[in-house]
Design an enzyme around this catalytic site. Structure first.
Site, mmCIF file in Angstrom:
data_model
loop_
_atom_site.group_PDB
_atom_site.id
_atom_site.type_symbol
_atom_site.label_atom_id
_atom_site.label_comp_id
_atom_site.label_asym_id
_atom_site.label_seq_id
_atom_site.Cartn_x
_atom_site.Cartn_y
_atom_site.Cartn_z
ATOM 1 C CG ASP A 1 -44.626 14.726 6.561
ATOM 2 O OD1 ASP A 1 -45.500 14.371 7.364
ATOM 3 O OD2 ASP A 1 -43.569 14.088 6.352
ATOM 4 C CD GLU B 1 -44.178 4.110 4.133
ATOM 5 O OE1 GLU B 1 -44.325 4.004 2.912
ATOM 6 O OE2 GLU B 1 -43.290 3.499 4.773
ATOM 7 C CG ASP B 2 -48.114 5.814 7.907
ATOM 8 O OD1 ASP B 2 -47.222 4.952 7.956
ATOM 9 O OD2 ASP B 2 -47.894 7.026 8.042
ATOM 10 C CG ASP C 1 -30.915 41.724 13.788
ATOM 11 O OD1 ASP C 1 -30.386 41.432 14.882
ATOM 12 O OD2 ASP C 1 -30.765 41.056 12.750
ATOM 13 C CG HIS D 1 -49.443 14.337 10.220
ATOM 14 N ND1 HIS D 1 -48.398 15.214 10.415
ATOM 15 C CD2 HIS D 1 -49.058 13.497 9.226
ATOM 16 C CE1 HIS D 1 -47.421 14.902 9.569
ATOM 17 N NE2 HIS D 1 -47.797 13.875 8.839
ATOM 18 C CG HIS E 1 -48.338 13.416 3.604
ATOM 19 N ND1 HIS E 1 -49.187 14.212 4.316
ATOM 20 C CD2 HIS E 1 -47.441 12.929 4.501
ATOM 21 C CE1 HIS E 1 -48.826 14.226 5.588
ATOM 22 N NE2 HIS E 1 -47.769 13.449 5.730
HETATM 23 MN MN MN Z 1 -46.637 12.628 7.437
#
Ligand code: MN
Length: 572
Positions: free
Chosen positions: A136, A74-75, A257, A46, A70
Site C-alpha cells: 500500500d 476505511e474508504d 559499486d 491503487h 485493503h
Molecule cells: Mn491504501
C-alpha cells in the site's frame, strides 16, 4: 529481474474464476466505483497496484485478496462484517490489521521511532498484514506527487523512518531501497538535484562498462564448468549512494559499486568456486572481499562481494550468490513465505544466521527462530503470529505516540513515562475512552488518556501497584518534597515546634509582656492557649523553633517577668 516468477493478479483470476482473488477484485472494484485518487485515476488502481505487489512477492491468495480489499472498510460504505461474510475470517483479519496500522501516525520524535516500528509489527500480528501495508505504501509513494506538499513531507518522512527500515529488517532489500528512493527527493530536494546533476553520466558510463564485462565473466565460468543461472548488473540506488558519498567526502571516485555485477549460480559451492575463478583473471582489491554467506548481515542477507580490477583496470564490484539467496535478498521474509508455500522442502535451506548486534536485532532473530519451528507450511502460515512482545506492552497516547512499558504496567506508569509532571498531577485515566482505575493493567494497543489536576500530589498508595522503576522513583521523590512543604505533615515525623508552659498569677498585660519577650528573641508564636488552674493561670505557647539554646535563653528571660511562677517546655 527476478529469478523466480510469481503470479500476477490476473493469473490468480484465470486460475480460479470464482476464487478469493477473483471475487475480491469484483467486490473492491464495485466498492470504490466513482472514487478518484488525488492524481485523478480511479481509486481501484491503487488497490490493484498493492495486490500486484504482494502477488509479485509470491504471497498466497488470501493476502492478494486482502490487498485488493485493503481500503474498502476505511474508504467505502462496505463494512468489515461484509468482508468477513464474503471472504471469511482470514481475509477480514488481514484487512482489519491494515486498517489499524493506517491509524498510527509518525510524528518525527527520533527516540520513539523504534517503538513505532515495533508497534506496527505488533499491530500486524501476522506478517502478511505488514506486507500488504508495505505494498500500500509503495503505491502511495509512487503517486505522492499528487498530494498536498505539506502532506508529502510527512508521508515521505514516515516512509524513510518507519517503512523502509521495516522492509529492510524483514530482509526485503529491493522494496526498502525503492521506498527510500521514492521518499528521498521529498525530504532532501536539494541533495537529490545535486545527485542527478553529478551522477547520471557516471551511471550510464558504468552501465555500459558492466555490459562489456558481463560476457567475459560468463565465458570464464562456463569454461570452468560453473553453472551460471543468471548474470546481470544493478545500479546502486540514489539514497544508498548518497549515504555512502557522505562517508567519502562526496568523492564519487571512491565509490566502486555504482554499478555492480550480479552473478547467480546454482549452489553455495559454486559461489566460492566462481569467486576463485574470477579472482584468477581479475585480481581482487585486498580487504574488499566480503563473505556474507559465512557471516550473513543482521537482516539475513547472504552473498559474496568482491571488488576486482576488471578490464581496462577499472574497479568493479562483483556479487555472487545462489538463486535462493538472491530471492531472499530481494524479497526477504516474503521469499521465505513463498518458499514455505511451494512446500518444496529442498528449497528451504536452514539459514546460518549470525547476528551482528544481537541485542537490537534480537526480535528478528526471535522471528527467524520461531519460523524454523514450523515444518508444515500450512501450519506455519496459520500461526504467523508475532508474539515476541510477551514482556512488553505498547500503549498509545491519544495523539498516536507509542509508549513502551513492561507487562502489567498501569495508567500511572504510563503517565510517568510521558513526563514526571503528568505523573505527579495524575488524578484519573481513560483507557480506550472509558474511565479506568489507576491501578488497572494496560494492554498493548490501548489508547490511554491521562487526566490531570493542578497542584495535585501523587499518592503513596501508588507504590503498591506501579511496575516501572522510574514511576516508583518519581513518586517517592514527590512525596519527600511534599512533606517539606506541608506543615501538617511535619508534626508526625520529627519535632518541629516547642510548647512553652507558663504558670503565673494572671494580671492585665501579662500575656503582652510574654509575647513581647518571645518576639524579641526572634521566635515566631504559632498559637496561644490559656486557661485557669487551681492556683495560677496557665499559658501554653506554641513556638516555631526547636533550637534548644535559643529556647532556654528565652525561658530565662520569661522567668524574670513579674508574676511568672513556673515555666517548662517540650518539643512537639
Ligand atoms: Mn491504501
Amino acid at each position: 529481474m527476478t529469478v523466480k516468477d510469481f503470479m500476477t493478479v490476473q493469473q490468480f483470476i484465470n486460475k480460479d474464476k470464482y476464487g478469493l482473488v477473483a471475487r475480491a477484485y469484483e467486490f473492491a472494484k464495485k466498492a470504490h466505483q466513482g472514487q478518484k485518487r488525488k492524481n485523478g485515476e480511479p481509486y481501484f488502481n491503487h488497490s490493484l497496484a498493492a495486490a500486484e505487489s504482494v502477488a509479485e512477492w509470491g504471497l498466497d491468495e488470501a493476502t492478494v485478496a486482502a490487498a485488493l480489499l485493503h481500503d474498502v472498510v476505511e474508504d467505502t460504505p462496505r463494512t468489515l462484517d461484509e468482508v468477513k461474510q464474503n471472504f471469511g475470517e482470514e481475509v477480514a483479519f488481514l484487512v482489519d490489521g491494515v486498517t489499524k496500522i493506517g491509524k498510527v501516525r509518525y510524528r518525527g520524535v527520533e527516540a520513539k521511532v523504534e517503538n513505532l516500528r515495533k508497534f506496527i509489527l505488533y499491530l500486524s500480528q501476522d506478517i502478511r498484514v505488514i506486507l500488504v501495508k508495505l505494498a500500500d505504501r509503495l503505491h502511495n509513494m509512487k503517486t505522492l506527487y499528487a498530494v498536498h506538499p505539506q502532506k508529502q513531507k510527512r508521508i515521505a518522512l514516515e516512509t524513510m523512518e518507519i517503512y523502509a527500515p521495516l522492509a529492510y529488517r524483514l530482509g526485503m532489500q529491493k522494496l526498502s531501497g525503492e521506498l527510500e528512493d521514492l521518499a528521498f527527493p521529498y525530504i532532501y530536494p536539494e541533495e537529490h538535484k545535486w545527485l542527478i546533476a553529478n551522477v547520471k553520466e557516471r551511471y550510464e558510463e558504468r552501465e555500459k562498462y558492466a555490459q562489456r564485462f558481463k560476457p567475459l565473466i560468463e565465458e570464464t565460468l562456463n569454461k570452468n564448468s560453473v553453472n551460471l543461472t543468471k548474470i546481470d548488473s544493478r545500479a546502486k540506488r540514489y539514497t544508498s549512494l548518497y549515504k555512502k558519498l557522505l562517508r567519502y567526502d562526496m568523492n564519487i571516485e571512491q565509490i566502486h559499486d555504482l554499478v555492480a555485477i550480479r552473478t547467480i549460480v546454482n549452489t553455495v559451492e559454486d559461489c566460492y568456486a566462481a569467486l576463485g575463478i574470477i579472482h584468477k583473471l581479475w585480481p581482487p582489491v585486498p580487504g574488499r572481499i566480503k563473505d556474507y554467506i559465512a557471516l550473513p548481515k543482521p537482516n539475513g542477507y547472504r552473498s559474496l562481494h568482491t571488488v576486482v580490477f576488471g578490464p581496462e583496470k577499472k574497479l568493479t564490484e562483483i556479487q555472487i550468490r545462489t538463486a535462493q539467496m538472491h530471492d531472499e535478498a530481494e524479497y526477504g521474509i516474503a521469499a521465505h513465505l513463498a518458499y514455505q508455500q511451494t512446500k518444496d522442502s529442498k528449497a528451504y535451506i536452514e539459514r546460518r544466521t549470525s547476528f551482528a548486534d544481537a541485542k537490537t536485532l534480537s526480535w528478528i532473530q526471535q522471528l527467524r527462530n520461531w519460523q524454523k519451528d514450523f515444518s508444515d507450511p500450512e501450519d506455519f502460515l496459520r500461526s504467523l503470529k508475532i508474539d515476541f512482545f510477551k514482556d512488553r506492552i505498547l500503549a498509545l497516547t491519544p495523539k498516536g505516540e507509542v509508549i513502551d512499558l513492561p507487562a502489567g504496567a498501569t495508567p500511572v506508569d504510563f503517565a510517568y513515562q510521558i513526563h514526571s509532571e503528568i505523573g505527579n498531577k495524575c488524578v484519573g485515566a481513560k483507557v480506550n475512552g472509558k474511565i479506568m482505575p489507576l491501578n488497572s493493567e494496560l494492554k498493548s494497543g490501548d489508547v490511554v488518556e491521562i487526566l490531570i489536576q493542578k497542584n495535585k500530589k501523587p499518592s503513596g498508595s501508588w507504590l503498591d501497584f506501579v511496575k516501572t522503576g522510574s514511576a516508583r522513583h518519581q513518586i517517592k521523590a514527590a512525596l519527600r518534597q511534599g512533606k517539606n512543604e506541608n506543615p501538617a505533615l511535619r508534626v508526625k515525623s520529627s519535632p518541629q515546634k516547642t510548647e512553652i508552659k507558663i504558670a503565673a498569677n494572671d494580671r492585665i498585660g501579662l500575656l503582652k509582656d510574654i509575647s513581647a519577650i518571645i518576639s524579641r528573641s526572634h521566635i515566631n508564636i504559632i498559637g496561644v492557649n490559656s486557661g485557669p488552674s487551681a492556683k495560677f493561670a496557665i499559658f501554653k505557647i506554641l513556638c516555631e523553633s526547636t533550637d534548644k539554646n535559643k529556647i532556654e535563653k528565652l525561658l530565662l528571660k520569661l522567668k524574670k517577668i513579674k508574676d511568672v511562677k513556673e515555666i517548662s517546655y517540650r518539643l512537639v
